[in-house]
Design a protein around this motif. Structure first.
Motif, mmCIF file in Angstrom:
data_model
loop_
_atom_site.group_PDB
_atom_site.id
_atom_site.type_symbol
_atom_site.label_atom_id
_atom_site.label_comp_id
_atom_site.label_asym_id
_atom_site.label_seq_id
_atom_site.Cartn_x
_atom_site.Cartn_y
_atom_site.Cartn_z
ATOM 1 N N GLN A 1 15.585 14.768 7.799
ATOM 2 C CA GLN A 1 15.719 13.957 9.011
ATOM 3 C C GLN A 1 16.779 14.521 9.963
ATOM 4 N N ILE A 2 17.914 14.928 9.429
ATOM 5 C CA ILE A 2 18.983 15.462 10.274
ATOM 6 C C ILE A 2 18.530 16.746 10.970
ATOM 7 N N VAL B 1 16.288 15.796 13.875
ATOM 8 C CA VAL B 1 17.043 15.322 15.047
ATOM 9 C C VAL B 1 17.668 16.518 15.762
ATOM 10 N N LYS B 2 18.251 17.436 15.011
ATOM 11 C CA LYS B 2 18.885 18.611 15.601
ATOM 12 C C LYS B 2 17.872 19.452 16.384
ATOM 13 N N ARG C 1 16.858 17.695 19.613
ATOM 14 C CA ARG C 1 17.924 17.782 20.613
ATOM 15 C C ARG C 1 18.004 19.178 21.220
ATOM 16 N N LEU D 1 22.040 12.380 21.194
ATOM 17 C CA LEU D 1 21.985 12.118 19.757
ATOM 18 C C LEU D 1 21.287 10.792 19.427
ATOM 19 N N TYR E 1 17.728 10.498 17.546
ATOM 20 C CA TYR E 1 17.672 9.793 16.271
ATOM 21 C C TYR E 1 16.565 8.732 16.291
ATOM 22 N N HIS E 2 16.515 7.949 17.354
ATOM 23 C CA HIS E 2 15.513 6.886 17.419
ATOM 24 C C HIS E 2 14.096 7.430 17.560
#
Length: 128
Positions: free
Chosen positions: A94-95, A98-99, A102, A109, A113-114
């Protein structure tokens, strides 16, 4: 000159309808700076994407009002990115998802994330 990442971030960041309506009216009065500040106050938009969002609103476009609508917009804009994000989520990363989101879109951020939560099937939470 249009900033592609800022425009993409504007197109995939949820903004409440009231904030959009107020910003549209402010932009119509020539108060684009105040319109951008209003959008930032009602969303996770950063400065550059907020300016792009004002241009979009002034041009008659609507912005997403939920993470689900934002995800639909991302699918239209960059289906290949959504496939990459899905693969990362399927791998429990997941991280990293997100990265990647972005890096590719310029979304902040919280917005990233959402969107990743939405893509992973988790319930949408309201924007700030």
């Amino acid at each position: 000159m249009m900033n592609t990442k800022a425009r993409t971030a504007a197109l995939i960041t949820p903004v409440g309808q009231e904030a959009q309506d107020e910003a549209r009216a402010l932009a119509a009065d020539g108060r684009t700076g105040k319109a951008a500040r209003r959008l930032r106050r009602g969303s996770w938009l950063k400065r550059g994407p907020a300016r792009e969002a004002v241009e979009l609103l002034a041009g008659g476009h609507a912005l997403p009002t939920s993470s689900a609508q934002a995800l639909d917009a991302l699918r239209r804009l960059d289906a290949a990115l959504v496939v990459e994000l899905t693969a990362l989520l399927d791998g429990g990363q997941q991280i990293a998802a997100v990265k990647l989101l972005r890096e590719r879109t310029g979304v902040d951020l919280a917005g990233g994330y959402h969107l990743v939560l939405e893509l992973g099937g988790e319930p949408d939470t309201p924007s700030p």
